[in-house]
Scaffold this motif. Structure first.
Motif, PDB file in Angstrom:
ATOM      1  N   ILE A 158     -14.827   4.506  -0.196  1.00 11.09           N
ATOM      2  CA  ILE A 158     -14.254   5.779  -0.649  1.00 11.09           C
ATOM      3  C   ILE A 158     -14.541   6.925   0.316  1.00 11.09           C
ATOM      4  CG2 ILE A 158     -14.365   5.061  -3.055  1.00 11.09           C
ATOM      5  CD1 ILE A 158     -16.708   6.968  -3.418  1.00 11.09           C
ATOM      6  N   CYS A 164     -19.842   3.943  -4.707  1.00 12.95           N
ATOM      7  CA  CYS A 164     -19.078   3.043  -3.840  1.00 12.95           C
ATOM      8  C   CYS A 164     -19.831   1.730  -3.632  1.00 12.95           C
ATOM      9  CB  CYS A 164     -18.854   3.733  -2.491  1.00 12.95           C
ATOM     10  SG  CYS A 164     -17.895   2.777  -1.310  1.00 12.95           S
ATOM     11  N   MET A 209      -3.412   6.084  -1.101  1.00 12.43           N
ATOM     12  CA  MET A 209      -4.328   5.994  -2.237  1.00 12.43           C
ATOM     13  C   MET A 209      -4.661   7.389  -2.756  1.00 12.43           C
ATOM     14  SD  MET A 209      -7.673   3.632  -2.284  1.00 12.43           S
ATOM     15  CE  MET A 209      -8.756   3.546  -3.704  1.00 12.43           C
ATOM     16  N   ASP A 210      -4.889   8.334  -1.849  1.00 13.89           N
ATOM     17  CA  ASP A 210      -5.126   9.720  -2.256  1.00 13.89           C
ATOM     18  C   ASP A 210      -3.961  10.252  -3.088  1.00 13.89           C
ATOM     19  OD1 ASP A 210      -7.688  10.573  -1.331  1.00 13.89           O
ATOM     20  OD2 ASP A 210      -6.940  10.552   0.722  1.00 13.89           O
ATOM     21  N   TYR A 247       0.802  -1.222   0.000  1.00 11.36           N
ATOM     22  CA  TYR A 247       0.000   0.000   0.000  1.00 11.36           C
ATOM     23  C   TYR A 247       0.840   1.279   0.000  1.00 11.36           C
ATOM     24  CZ  TYR A 247       0.693   0.889   5.040  1.00 11.36           C
ATOM     25  OH  TYR A 247       1.237   1.169   6.265  1.00 11.36           O
ATOM     26  N   ILE A 258      -3.988   8.639  -6.493  1.00  9.48           N
ATOM     27  CA  ILE A 258      -5.071   9.179  -7.325  1.00  9.48           C
ATOM     28  C   ILE A 258      -4.697  10.562  -7.846  1.00  9.48           C
ATOM     29  CG2 ILE A 258      -7.456   9.994  -7.302  1.00  9.48           C
ATOM     30  CD1 ILE A 258      -8.020   7.746  -5.233  1.00  9.48           C
ATOM     31  N   ALA A 293      -5.669   4.853   2.934  1.00 11.96           N
ATOM     32  CA  ALA A 293      -6.269   6.039   2.308  1.00 11.96           C
ATOM     33  C   ALA A 293      -5.272   7.134   1.921  1.00 11.96           C
ATOM     34  CB  ALA A 293      -7.358   6.600   3.220  1.00 11.96           C
ATOM     35  N   LEU A 305     -11.516   8.538   1.868  1.00  8.77           N
ATOM     36  CA  LEU A 305     -10.581   9.251   0.996  1.00  8.77           C
ATOM     37  C   LEU A 305     -10.861  10.741   0.976  1.00  8.77           C
ATOM     38  CD1 LEU A 305     -10.662   6.888  -2.133  1.00  8.77           C
ATOM     39  CD2 LEU A 305      -8.821   7.044  -0.442  1.00  8.77           C
ATOM     40  N   LYS A 306      -9.811  11.534   0.838  1.00 10.83           N
ATOM     41  CA  LYS A 306      -9.994  12.953   0.567  1.00 10.83           C
ATOM     42  C   LYS A 306     -10.411  13.158  -0.891  1.00 10.83           C
ATOM     43  CE  LYS A 306      -6.699  14.653   4.011  1.00 10.83           C
ATOM     44  NZ  LYS A 306      -5.436  15.386   4.247  1.00 10.83           N
ATOM     45  N   ASN A 307      -9.959  12.229  -1.734  1.00  5.70           N
ATOM     46  CA  ASN A 307     -10.216  12.333  -3.164  1.00  5.70           C
ATOM     47  C   ASN A 307     -11.488  11.621  -3.602  1.00  5.70           C
ATOM     48  OD1 ASN A 307      -8.313  13.880  -4.636  1.00  5.70           O
ATOM     49  ND2 ASN A 307      -6.725  12.405  -4.074  1.00  5.70           N
ATOM     50  N   TYR A 308     -12.454  11.512  -2.692  1.00  8.27           N
ATOM     51  CA  TYR A 308     -13.632  10.722  -3.026  1.00  8.27           C
ATOM     52  C   TYR A 308     -14.409  11.279  -4.223  1.00  8.27           C
ATOM     53  CZ  TYR A 308     -16.294  14.286  -0.459  1.00  8.27           C
ATOM     54  OH  TYR A 308     -16.851  15.458  -0.027  1.00  8.27           O
ATOM     55  N   VAL A 347     -12.174   2.321  -8.217  1.00  8.27           N
ATOM     56  CA  VAL A 347     -11.930   1.518  -7.022  1.00  8.27           C
ATOM     57  C   VAL A 347     -12.817   0.291  -7.048  1.00  8.27           C
ATOM     58  CG1 VAL A 347     -11.230   3.458  -5.602  1.00  8.27           C
ATOM     59  CG2 VAL A 347     -13.625   2.781  -5.645  1.00  8.27           C
TER      60      VAL A 347
END
Length: 588
Positions: free
Chosen positions: A525, A568, A504-505, A455, A508, A501, A528-531, A520
């Motif tokens: 999600i 999601c 992943m952010d 990760y 992304i 997360a 995530l901040k980037n949802y 995803v």
């Protein structure tokens, strides 16, 4: 945001109901001490500042001698709290007791009336005189302006009389403006008394409609709980309750659970039903008793996607494999597989995804693809890509009719990737396979299964792919499912979504800067901040299939979120068993 704490203070009860889920009579000595109760609230409320509602239950919470003391203590220390009480209402027949209780921040009192006839109510509680005390208790609370909800738990003893029960409430308790009809949870005493109390939706739903009509006549707000939408006529579905409040803390004499969801059943039929997101569902114990034959799945007849396992054999042995690695014993003959394809009744607009094991090592994969093409042109394959290193094989499988390739990459270098696949040289073979696909202008999706081993390298993997194959691939971030080999390797693989997360952010953000399309798969999600910049794979292309439907979490917190089944998929149920739902932040 988690806002509710449920606490069963003890299992002692002054009734002995035939439908009690905990068998309170047999467990009457299982009670939390006053110290245990106060320690629980003191320790937990300090760590969960968002909680504003305490729901107290039992057994029967009011039979405790220290019940009012507990409310007084909490009221002084946490004056912002509100309280909801699940009770049989009997002790409130004492007006002085009811009066002292009413002095606290009571949001609601929920009490069950099992019949409008005294003898029928007492038959179910198995305590003579219980009806009269509950009746007087409701009157006293109403006189003290305590909001009361009267619920009817549907049983074989009362289902035909539900309309009369509503009429009785309207005429005897005119200030009660909220009622509910609740499906029976067939556990504990209810299971032991199943033949006497359990009744099917088919039998009782017509009487639910009549009860609702009576409630409307008297301007009573009626809500249905634990009754699936699909068994209701469309004109009555708007009476079904919304998803239950998120329970951030759950405490009973036997256990404490962080982020508990109701024990509502997730029948496989529910996952692909169009009503699923808005449906409260019912108790899994109901399905144990009556099965799922009454469910009337609603699904638009549109194009469908079939996920088809070609074989169990694999030339990798991935640490996280949900299929327990190489399983050639599961393989069928080419003739049998073609027969299974024929039974699918694929249409031109349908799609099929070929999976394994490793489908490319199935000896008749090319003839199989050509056979499928007789039905549909939309044929894609999920593969580790190693066999595609052979340029001739790659061209043959492309010409056979594969329209999209989904290929697994587990690291940004051979050391990490090969460690995860447990096959030295697999990384380079997979890259060579991708190269052959790129040279033939194929549609390529790279799937990254995220876990503890890789990760922190998510951005590095995306960067590597962009450098090696610029503009040629899209990416799926797929979250680990703790099944198969992953169970054996859980310690080195399993990780909380919240830890993944930030990485992943970052991945992304990088992908978006390079105009790489990302999706995803079974990752929440909401952490995530980037949802806003990401969507679910399965919403767009590949829905859950039967086995996955059973493994996916049908938890009620996800179903309160506006992202659920739109952006999601939620998470795998085994994730929630491992970590709970404390990280989740449902969007409204």
């Amino acid at each position: 945001m988690f806002t509710k704490c449920y606490c069963a203070l003890g299992y002692r009860c002054n009734n002995n109901c035939l439908i009690c889920v905990v068998d309170a009579h047999s467990n009457r000595n299982k009670n939390m001490t006053k110290k245990e109760v106060l320690d629980f609230f003191n320790n937990r409320l300090e760590k969960n500042k968002d909680i504003g509602l305490i729901e107290l239950s039992g057994g029967e919470p009011t039979v405790r001698e220290d019940f009012l003391y507990i409310l007084s203590y909490l009221g002084q220390k946490y004056p912002y709290l509100h309280y909801s009480l699940l009770t049989n209402g009997r002790r409130f027949c004492n007006f002085a007791f009811a009066g002292e209780f009413s002095g606290y921040n009571i949001r609601s009192v929920i009490t069950a009336l099992h019949h409008w006839k005294e003898e029928k109510h007492d038959e179910l509680t198995q305590v003579k005189g219980s009806f009269r005390e509950t009746h007087q208790g409701i009157k006293n609370l109403s006189q003290l302006n305590v909001p009361v909800t009267v619920k009817i738990i549907v049983t074989k003893l009362n289902y035909k009389d539900m309309p009369q029960i509503v009429e009785f409430v309207a005429k005897n308790f005119p200030s009660v403006k909220n009622m509910s009809i609740n499906g029976l949870d067939i556990r504990g005493m209810a299971l032991a008394s199943k033949d006497k109390v359990a009744v099917s939706f088919t039998d009782y739903i017509p009487y639910v409609y009549k009860a609702i009509d009576i409630a409307n006549k008297y301007n009573i707000n009626m809500v249905l709980y634990s009754i699936p939408l699909c068994v209701l006529s469309k004109e009555y579905r708007n009476y079904a309750g919304q998803q239950p409040d998120t329970v951030s803390l759950y405490r009973s004499p036997s256990k404490e659970v962080q982020n508990k969801t109701d024990e509502h059943g997730a029948a496989p039929e529910c996952y692909s039903c169009d009503l699923n997101k808005k449906c409260y569902g019912t108790w899994s114990s109901y399905y144990d008793a009556f099965g799922t034959g009454e469910l009337k799945q609603e699904k638009k007849e549109n194009k469908k996607t079939i996920v088809f396992d070609v074989c169990g054999a694999c030339n990798n042995d991935c640490l996280f494999c949900s299929e327990n690695g190489n399983n050639p014993s599961n393989d069928k003959t080419p003739e049998k597989i073609k027969e299974k394809i024929d039974l699918l009744k694929l249409r031109k607009q349908d799609s099929i995804v070929l999976m394994g094991g490793e489908p490319t090592i199935f000896k008749d994969i090319i003839p199989l693809i050509k056979h499928i093409k007789k039905y549909t042109d939309n044929v894609s394959i999920t593969t580790n890509g190693r066999k595609l290193k052979d340029d001739i094989f790659a061209k043959n499988i492309i010409q056979a009719g594969i329209t999209r390739f989904c290929i697994d990459i587990h690291g940004h270098n051979a050391e990490l990737h090969d460690k995860i696949t447990q096959r030295k040289g697999s990384f380079n073979e997979t890259l060579n396979g991708i190269e052959n696909l790129v040279n033939n202008n194929c549609a390529i999706i790279i799937k990254i299964v995220m876990h503890k081993m890789n990760y922190i390298y998510l951005k590095d993997i995306v960067d590597f792919l962009h450098t090696r194959f610029p503009g040629k691939t899209s990416i799926i971030f797929s979250f680990l499912s703790i099944n198969g080999s992953a169970i054996r390797n859980k310690k080195i693989l399993s990780i909380k979504a919240g830890k993944v997360a930030p990485y992943m952010d970052s991945a992304i953000n990088f992908a978006k800067s390079k105009k790489i399309n990302c999706q995803v798969d079974m990752f929440p999600i909401c952490v995530l901040k980037n949802y806003k910049n990401i969507n679910s794979l399965r919403q767009k292309r590949m829905p859950l299939y039967d086995r996955e439907s059973q493994e996916a979490a049908n938890n009620n917190i996800c179903k309160t979120c506006s992202f659920y089944r739109t952006k999601c998929d939620g998470v795998w149920s085994n994730y929630i068993k491992e970590y709970g739902i404390g990280e989740f932040n449902p969007r409204q």
